[in-house]
Design an enzyme around this catalytic site. Structure first.
Site, short mmCIF file in Angstrom:
data_model
loop_
_atom_site.label_atom_id
_atom_site.label_comp_id
_atom_site.label_asym_id
_atom_site.label_seq_id
_atom_site.Cartn_x
_atom_site.Cartn_y
_atom_site.Cartn_z
N VAL A 188 -49.89 -4.38 -0.11
CA VAL A 188 -50.21 -5.79 -0.31
C VAL A 188 -51.45 -5.95 -1.19
O VAL A 188 -51.55 -6.88 -1.98
CB VAL A 188 -50.43 -6.49 1.05
N ARG A 240 -44.11 -18.72 25.20
CA ARG A 240 -43.97 -19.69 26.27
C ARG A 240 -44.53 -19.15 27.58
O ARG A 240 -45.09 -19.87 28.38
CB ARG A 240 -42.50 -20.08 26.44
N LYS A 272 -31.43 -18.11 11.67
CA LYS A 272 -30.21 -18.48 10.94
C LYS A 272 -29.70 -19.85 11.32
O LYS A 272 -29.20 -20.60 10.49
CB LYS A 272 -29.11 -17.45 11.14
N GLU A 315 -34.99 -13.25 4.91
CA GLU A 315 -34.05 -12.13 4.82
C GLU A 315 -33.46 -11.75 6.18
O GLU A 315 -32.28 -11.42 6.31
CB GLU A 315 -34.77 -10.90 4.23
N VAL A 345 -29.91 -13.17 8.08
CA VAL A 345 -28.52 -12.73 7.87
C VAL A 345 -28.47 -11.21 7.80
O VAL A 345 -29.19 -10.59 7.02
CB VAL A 345 -27.94 -13.30 6.56
N GLY A 395 -29.45 -8.67 9.65
CA GLY A 395 -30.56 -7.81 10.06
C GLY A 395 -31.31 -7.20 8.90
O GLY A 395 -31.81 -7.90 8.02
N GLY A 439 -23.92 -3.88 26.09
CA GLY A 439 -25.01 -4.68 25.53
C GLY A 439 -24.73 -5.19 24.13
O GLY A 439 -25.60 -5.77 23.48
N ASP A 480 -22.06 -17.94 15.10
CA ASP A 480 -23.08 -17.09 14.47
C ASP A 480 -22.67 -16.75 13.04
O ASP A 480 -23.47 -16.88 12.10
CB ASP A 480 -23.24 -15.82 15.32
N LYS A 498 -24.37 -17.85 9.17
CA LYS A 498 -24.69 -16.89 8.12
C LYS A 498 -23.89 -17.18 6.84
O LYS A 498 -24.40 -17.05 5.73
CB LYS A 498 -24.42 -15.47 8.62
#
Lengths: 437, 437
Positions: A37, A49, A108, A132, A135, A137, A190, A204, A208
């Site tokens: 950077v 939260r 997304k 980026e 969508v 990953g 999972g 979902d 995308k």
């Protein structure tokens, strides 16, 4: 002489699976990130939260429940939003841009529902807005579309952008499992949520698809514009039928420029999500398990494919960090990166006008004249048959019909017509065929 | 108020297959490009050696043989170099940067041989230097490595980056053809040059490997640093042997970070090009014909793959245009993009220290004690055997040995040792095995 640049201060909104990975990478890669950077990156605060929840490797003194105060703080340069959902994410991102911050988001749902408001704010306040991670990953996909292919002309984007449904369909294809068994297995491993609606009903993937279409065609597209069908109705018979065609069933997100007769820009775009057959020889057919892949067809570049893990904390965090470095360099350099341009403003065409192909499997009476009657039902709607094949005899007699390309409205009218025929006992399977001309 | 920005003026060096496509795209996509850049792009001149040659669609009044004068002209903002070769390309690019131009290049040979000089000039004069088209044609690969994965930690890049050799090896695999027949077919189809040396001896792939390694590991790597073996020695027996292992032979460009015992950055990098076996289940194995694909393994992003046409006028021109839009936006915005950073400065390790696996096929005497003698030859060099299998009997007896991972020096010393054994009639095939742990 230009004074030495102090650290860039980063505010993180949300600290779940992705957020904790972002915190870890910021710490572990600190030296590398600073070198790339041109200034160190420093966490200014993390809005959560439930501050009492245990988060491994997260400095509790950085936690706050006041996200609003965090995003407007003077000592914050960049805001990373990994909360998800529409509100409060939208308000917080708008506040951040209004007070001069650049924003990175993995959201997304928000970008697909109301990207226009966010892009307008980015333009108005001269902020960067990078997303980026929203969508597929870690697969670098938006940046190639936004930047690498910007001098090209994208015809079509065809993608497997939901890992859960790809896992389920892959299990159905590989082991002949039914939808419910495959879903249960995905949940046990999972790969699927307890409430799998967003994945299996295609919400979902539709979000995308909207983001991809907007970038590919420089035209505003929201999730509501996307024709959406999920995979809950895909049966073992559909999958077996695909096998018989040397195809495989995939949940596809398809963004297509529909050519007009006179102009290259086309008369509109078609954006849709549904399960469809693609040939096993297509590069997307070999995308297994929960992987994602997106196939892009452009005029000059030809066919490109981008493949990788489409979800998960670490891959998503990698995409966030890639955006963070780009945005941080822009902050150091004093100029924002390219803002979305939706100058083309092509209309999104209704599904009925989308041209596609159907595979139709019919249980029919085994009697003379069946084929003529069926063929007549197609002809009535101007749908041309590419191939027809009879399978089985007597009570088991089936006709398998594959059409040529035709407007979806004509194809679905044909199916309604077939359902009304006496000699058709049942329309056993209807599936679109994609991935070939 | 900021004055309206006039057109950006572009000079083109070279007008062969890629150059004429660039000219065509600049003309056909003019409105789109202007919208994306924020200013129109205008061709200021085209430097060619033979101005009398017929070039379809190229305005002859733009042609000049004085490239030197063109790149230093005051009314030129951006220079596109598609001449290829080291000189005069290098001198012209340096002159262009010195006089304030930004540069786009498709020149893999130059970037791999002397990228350091060009990057230093870009830094000194504040110029952009973009070169996506130098590796893998239109496949967006450098930009993801430079930008998207910049917050991640790349472990390995494994790529098929030469279409000619992939076509030849694919023919050998599919049809059992020998190398010479497959080469002749590739030449007849235009996939291979009349003098195929640069492709089949791996020079082209080695240049691309150097560029990829430099970007992936932020460390200076030149073509001369790359260990290079071509495919001319690959026999039908090697390809058949690979089939027996459920593998396929591919010419791979491999860039690997070699871990040290104590630090994450590693003790160096290994950069090499050679034919090797990879499992048929590996995503690279299904890359057919003249396609290219690059597999990237990163710590957080996991495994990614980029696939597409790796060469050809239109795909290469698409990559040039993508760079042109990025550079033009930077010119309009008044700040250059990120310059290469080679801060890591890891050493390039010699091939002997690279850890890999060998597949070895031996014609042996069919007598008692052969296996013990062969096993002893491996043990002497500390190489551990993963699997050994006898094929055939008597005069036809062969041993197929697959090793565990070991330093290449130990593996090649083992092969020399085997060649010296009385009971080994011939070492019929030696090939490295990649693509699995």
């Amino acid at each position: 002489m230009k004074p030495e640049r102090g650290p860039l201060r980063v505010a993180l909104l949300g600290c779940g699976v992705v957020g904790t990975e972002v915190v870890r990478l910021l710490r572990e890669q600190a030296a590398d990130l600073a070198a790339r950077v041109g200034a160190p990156l420093e966490l200014a605060g993390i809005a959560v939260r439930r501050p009492d929840r245990v988060r491994a490797g997260v400095d509790r003194s950085l936690l706050t429940t006041d996200a609003q105060a965090l995003v407007t703080r003077d000592d914050v340069d960049i805001v990373i939003e990994v909360i998800g959902g529409i509100e409060p994410a939208r308000t917080l991102m708008l506040e951040a841009m209004k007070t001069g911050k650049s924003v990175i988001s993995a959201n997304k749902a928000l970008l697909a529902e109301d990207g226009a408001t966010l892009f307008a704010a980015a333009r108005e306040y001269g902020s960067d807005l990078y997303y980026e991670a929203s969508v597929a990953g870690a697969i670098p996909l938006l940046r190639p579309l936004r930047e690498s292919l910007v001098g090209d002309h994208v015809h079509r984007v065809l993608g497997i952008v939901n890992g859960t449904t790809n896992y389920i369909l892959d299990q159905m294809d590989t082991h002949g499992a039914g939808f419910n068994d495959a879903l249960e297995e995905a949940q046990a491993l999972g790969y699927a949520e307890a409430d799998p609606t967003a994945d299996v009903e295609g919400f979902d993937a539709a979000a995308k698809a909207a983001i991809l279409a907007q970038l590919a065609f420089h035209t505003p597209v929201t999730a509501a514009d996307v024709h959406r069908e999920g995979i809950t109705e895909v049966s073992a018979a559909d999958v077996a039928g695909a096998k018989g065609m040397d195809c495989v069933v995939k949940l596809l997100a398809i963004c297509e420029r529909v050519p007009s007769e006179d102009g290259r820009n086309g008369r509109g775009v078609s954006v849709r999500v549904y399960p469809a057959m693609i040939p096993r020889s297509h590069p997307l057919a070999s995308v297994r398990e929960a992987y994602n892949a997106v196939f892009v067809e452009a005029e000059s570049a030809g066919s490109l494919m981008f493949y990788g893990a489409g979800a998960g904390g670490a891959p998503t965090a990698s995409a966030v960090l890639g955006d963070l470095v780009a945005v941080a360099r822009n902050v150091v350099g004093g100029t924002p990166g390219p803002v979305e341009v939706t100058y083309a403003k092509l209309p999104v065409l209704p599904m009925g006008e989308t041209v596609t192909r159907y595979y139709i499997q019919l249980d029919v009476a085994d009697e003379a004249g069946v084929l003529a009657t069926v063929a007549e039902a197609f002809a009535q709607h101007g749908v041309s048959i590419q191939a027809v094949r009879q399978v089985g005899l007597g009570e088991e007699a089936q006709l398998v019909v594959v059409t040529h390309r035709a407007p979806d409205a004509a194809l679905s009218a044909t199916v309604r017509g077939l359902r009304g025929l006496d000699i058709v006992r049942e329309v056993a399977s209807v599936m679109r065929v994609e991935g070939e001309e």
